[in-house]
Scaffold this motif. Structure first.
Motif, PDB file in Angstrom:
ATOM      1  N   THR A 134       0.799  -1.237   0.000  1.00 32.58           N
ATOM      2  CA  THR A 134       0.000   0.000   0.000  1.00 32.58           C
ATOM      3  C   THR A 134       0.833   1.289   0.000  1.00 32.58           C
ATOM      4  OG1 THR A 134      -0.157  -0.115   2.395  1.00 32.58           O
ATOM      5  CG2 THR A 134      -1.978  -1.080   1.154  1.00 32.58           C
ATOM      6  N   ARG A 157      -1.845  -4.888   5.864  1.00 34.88           N
ATOM      7  CA  ARG A 157      -2.363  -5.413   7.137  1.00 34.88           C
ATOM      8  C   ARG A 157      -3.855  -5.169   7.263  1.00 34.88           C
ATOM      9  NH1 ARG A 157       1.844  -2.220  10.720  1.00 34.88           N
ATOM     10  NH2 ARG A 157       1.397  -0.781   9.005  1.00 34.88           N
ATOM     11  N   LYS A 161      -7.716  -0.729   3.814  1.00 36.61           N
ATOM     12  CA  LYS A 161      -6.689   0.142   3.209  1.00 36.61           C
ATOM     13  C   LYS A 161      -6.200  -0.467   1.885  1.00 36.61           C
ATOM     14  CE  LYS A 161      -2.047   1.973   4.323  1.00 36.61           C
ATOM     15  NZ  LYS A 161      -0.969   1.920   5.320  1.00 36.61           N
ATOM     16  N   GLY A 200       7.195  -3.725   1.580  1.00 33.90           N
ATOM     17  CA  GLY A 200       6.844  -3.283   2.927  1.00 33.90           C
ATOM     18  C   GLY A 200       7.897  -2.328   3.489  1.00 33.90           C
TER      19      GLY A 200
HETATM   20  N1  LIG Z   1      16.119  -0.707  -3.064  1.00 32.52           N
HETATM   21  C1  LIG Z   1      15.938   0.595  -3.293  1.00 32.52           C
HETATM   22  O1  LIG Z   1      16.606   1.198  -4.134  1.00 32.52           O
HETATM   23  C2  LIG Z   1      14.832   1.337  -2.547  1.00 32.52           C
HETATM   24  C3  LIG Z   1      14.491   2.673  -2.833  1.00 32.52           C
HETATM   25  C4  LIG Z   1      13.417   3.269  -2.170  1.00 32.52           C
HETATM   26  C5  LIG Z   1      12.746   2.530  -1.201  1.00 32.52           C
HETATM   27  N2  LIG Z   1      13.143   1.263  -0.896  1.00 32.52           N
HETATM   28  C6  LIG Z   1      12.457   0.411   0.083  1.00 32.52           C
HETATM   29  O2  LIG Z   1      11.230   0.001  -0.525  1.00 32.52           O
HETATM   30  C7  LIG Z   1      10.310  -0.354   0.508  1.00 32.52           C
HETATM   31  C8  LIG Z   1       8.977   0.317   0.208  1.00 32.52           C
HETATM   32  O3  LIG Z   1       9.106   1.733   0.295  1.00 32.52           O
HETATM   33  P1  LIG Z   1       7.810   2.626   0.568  1.00 32.52           P
HETATM   34  O4  LIG Z   1       8.279   4.020   0.744  1.00 32.52           O
HETATM   35  O5  LIG Z   1       6.762   2.311  -0.446  1.00 32.52           O
HETATM   36  O6  LIG Z   1       7.374   1.963   1.976  1.00 32.52           O
HETATM   37  P2  LIG Z   1       6.439   2.510   3.159  1.00 32.52           P
HETATM   38  O7  LIG Z   1       5.436   3.445   2.605  1.00 32.52           O
HETATM   39  O8  LIG Z   1       7.311   2.974   4.266  1.00 32.52           O
HETATM   40  O9  LIG Z   1       5.749   1.156   3.644  1.00 32.52           O
HETATM   41  C9  LIG Z   1       5.033   0.319   2.751  1.00 32.52           C
HETATM   42  C10 LIG Z   1       3.959  -0.423   3.517  1.00 32.52           C
HETATM   43  O10 LIG Z   1       4.530  -1.253   4.523  1.00 32.52           O
HETATM   44  C11 LIG Z   1       3.505  -1.534   5.480  1.00 32.52           C
HETATM   45  N3  LIG Z   1       4.031  -1.454   6.844  1.00 32.52           N
HETATM   46  C12 LIG Z   1       4.442  -0.329   7.502  1.00 32.52           C
HETATM   47  N4  LIG Z   1       4.853  -0.642   8.742  1.00 32.52           N
HETATM   48  C13 LIG Z   1       4.668  -1.976   8.868  1.00 32.52           C
HETATM   49  C14 LIG Z   1       4.869  -2.881   9.955  1.00 32.52           C
HETATM   50  N5  LIG Z   1       5.360  -2.483  11.149  1.00 32.52           N
HETATM   51  N6  LIG Z   1       4.554  -4.191   9.765  1.00 32.52           N
HETATM   52  C15 LIG Z   1       4.048  -4.613   8.569  1.00 32.52           C
HETATM   53  N7  LIG Z   1       3.827  -3.790   7.508  1.00 32.52           N
HETATM   54  C16 LIG Z   1       4.149  -2.490   7.671  1.00 32.52           C
HETATM   55  C17 LIG Z   1       2.391  -0.487   5.268  1.00 32.52           C
HETATM   56  O11 LIG Z   1       1.282  -1.162   4.682  1.00 32.52           O
HETATM   57  P3  LIG Z   1      -0.073  -1.521   5.500  1.00 32.52           P
HETATM   58  O12 LIG Z   1      -0.281  -0.444   6.502  1.00 32.52           O
HETATM   59  O13 LIG Z   1      -1.097  -1.540   4.410  1.00 32.52           O
HETATM   60  O14 LIG Z   1       0.194  -2.870   6.066  1.00 32.52           O
HETATM   61  C18 LIG Z   1       2.996   0.475   4.276  1.00 32.52           C
HETATM   62  O15 LIG Z   1       2.036   1.056   3.401  1.00 32.52           O
HETATM   63  C19 LIG Z   1      10.963   0.074   1.830  1.00 32.52           C
HETATM   64  O16 LIG Z   1      11.513  -1.064   2.446  1.00 32.52           O
HETATM   65  C20 LIG Z   1      12.056   1.047   1.392  1.00 32.52           C
HETATM   66  O17 LIG Z   1      13.115   1.104   2.306  1.00 32.52           O
HETATM   67  C21 LIG Z   1      14.143   0.649  -1.574  1.00 32.52           C
END
Ligand SMILES: NC(=O)c1ccc[n+]([C@@H]2O[C@H](COP(=O)([O-])OP(=O)(O)OC[C@H]3O[C@@H](n4cnc5c(N)ncnc54)[C@H](OP(=O)(O)O)[C@@H]3O)[C@@H](O)[C@H]2O)c1
Length: 296
Positions: A134, A157, A161, A200
């Protein structure tokens, strides 16, 4: 004297992202000017102040980058900017909120590559489960996969949402085949899945060894999380198509740093295209995906 390459970096957040500033300078922009706490209603003024102060040749060296944290807000800002251009007073625009568009692009391009190399399979008709789907990376990944013909289950979760987010993917981005799922039921979805993408939040593990052992059809596990523990058990940040030991189907693992490498190339190429293109361009996750596909 040649005009400098000026990038106006607009974000609704308190700070511009240093990551984006470095990326823009490395891609050839010489001057990056941040505008923070920006609101949608201010886009017209910001855009028109940028376009009317240079001749059309100077405008080729002028660009607008939208950052922020929100996919839909960034897409709205692109539309709003486009609406207020006055050709030939027009500049290129690129959005990559939270790096999400280029991260999703890199992950899906690598997924497509290893699906083809390892299983002679395409994204079309594949079953994709997006855990933690999400957030901004999950939404962009869902739309890219769905537009490539995959059936996408966007999991969170809270089912409410996830349903709201899946509906936006379908209604706003015309992707049609995104449905919602609850994290509590994820093994039911994983039983039939070809691909799992973990998007996530950082440092949260959403798929265990047990989930992998029980998912007999899995071909690809891609994990964007670079903060220990890994978001998918057994996927190392450096893995790029490595066969996963616990997988009954010899699933390939793709880790966050392998994804980051393709993300970097995609963002770099988008930033360069803004000033090398003869005509102004408007770039979002679909353009980022095309560059990512070329670089894998
Ligand atoms: N590799 C790369 O180059 C790169 C670049 C940018 C970002 N990233 C990574 O990509 C991932 C996604 O980024 P994002 O900004 O889209 O993520 P985000 O908005 O921080 O989180 C994505 C989803 O994770 C769920 N979440 C949050 N806390 C949680 C918890 N305690 N337990 C279980 N689920 C939880 C939430 O969904 P629900 O509330 O619907 O469960 C949230 O909407 C992150 O890990 C980030 O570090 C990687």
């Amino acid at each position: 004297m040649d005009k400098p390459y000026i990038l106006h970096l607009i974000t609704s957040e308190k700070n511009a992202s240093p990551f984006d500033v470095n990326m823009a300078i490395d891609a050839g922009w010489t001057n990056i000017i941040p505008y923070t706490n920006a609101e949608q209603t201010e886009i017209q003024t910001l855009v028109q102040d940028a376009i009317f102060s240079r001749s059309p040749s100077g405008l080729q060296r002028t660009g607008i980058f939208f950052g922020g944290r929100d996919t839909h807000e960034a897409m709205d800002m692109i539309q709003e900017a486009k609406k207020h251009m006055v050709p030939p007073f027009e500049v290129s625009v690129f959005a990559d909120p939270s790096g999400a568009f280029t991260t999703a692009a890199g992950m899906v391009a690598l997924t497509e590559k290893y699906l083809k190399d390892g299983f002679d399979h395409g994204l079309d008709k594949s079953s994709v489960v997006i855990l933690g789907g999400t957030g901004p990376v999950g939404v962009a990944s869902a739309v890219i996969c769905a537009k490539a013909g995959a059936n996408v289950r966007l999991v969170g979760r809270s089912i409410e949402k996830a349903e709201k987010t899946a509906a936006i993917c379908n209604d706003r981005y015309q992707s049609k085949n995104v449905v919602a799922g609850a994290d509590a039921d994820k093994q039911d979805y994983l039983n039939k899945a070809d691909i799992v993408l973990n998007t996530g939040a950082a440092g949260i593990q959403l798929m265990s060894d047990e989930n992998i052992q029980m998912s007999s059809n899995l071909k690809i596990c891609a994990d964007t999380n670079a903060v220990p523990p890994s978001g998918i058990a057994g996927v190392d940040v450096m893995d790029s198509g490595k066969i996963m030991e616990k997988s009954p189907n010899k699933c390939r693992g793709i880790g966050a740093l392998a994804i980051g490498n393709v993300k970097y190339k995609s963002q770099h190429e988008c930033l360069k295209l803004m000033y090398t293109s003869d005509d102004p361009v408007y770039l979002d996750f679909e353009d980022a995906f095309k560059f990512a596909q070329k670089s894998v």
